[in-house]
Design a protein around this motif. Sequence first.
Motif, PDB file in Angstrom:
ATOM      1  N   SER A  38     -10.612 -10.541  -4.057  1.00 38.65           N
ATOM      2  CA  SER A  38      -9.152 -10.565  -4.149  1.00 38.65           C
ATOM      3  C   SER A  38      -8.631  -9.571  -3.124  1.00 38.65           C
ATOM      4  O   SER A  38      -9.208  -8.492  -2.949  1.00 38.65           O
ATOM      5  N   PRO A  47      -1.882 -14.133  -1.968  1.00 38.59           N
ATOM      6  CA  PRO A  47      -2.604 -15.384  -1.713  1.00 38.59           C
ATOM      7  C   PRO A  47      -3.374 -15.310  -0.397  1.00 38.59           C
ATOM      8  O   PRO A  47      -2.870 -14.764   0.593  1.00 38.59           O
ATOM      9  N   GLU A  48      -4.580 -15.864  -0.399  1.00 36.68           N
ATOM     10  CA  GLU A  48      -5.413 -15.801   0.803  1.00 36.68           C
ATOM     11  C   GLU A  48      -4.822 -16.567   1.971  1.00 36.68           C
ATOM     12  O   GLU A  48      -5.115 -16.255   3.124  1.00 36.68           O
ATOM     13  N   GLN A  50      -1.642 -16.679   2.757  1.00 38.38           N
ATOM     14  CA  GLN A  50      -0.386 -16.054   3.189  1.00 38.38           C
ATOM     15  C   GLN A  50      -0.592 -15.331   4.523  1.00 38.38           C
ATOM     16  O   GLN A  50      -1.613 -14.688   4.725  1.00 38.38           O
TER      17      GLN A  50
END
Length: 68
Positions: A38, A47-48, A50
Amino acid sequence: MRVSVEVVGESEGDVEVDDDGTYADVVRAVGYSPHEVSVLVDGRPVPEDQPVEASSVRILRLIKGGAA
């Protein structure tokens, strides 16, 4: 863009990502898969997918190997 990265309990350093890079790109730059971590910005998960907007992130590994 240069991003300061702390992998919690493991290492710290800087990585370079494209100006349109995502947090998943930061994760890959330190050798992990976005599925096993995370990414935290100011203590909150992001969020990955983003775009990177922070100059400093923390990466928390969710999966660690253990001794058998």
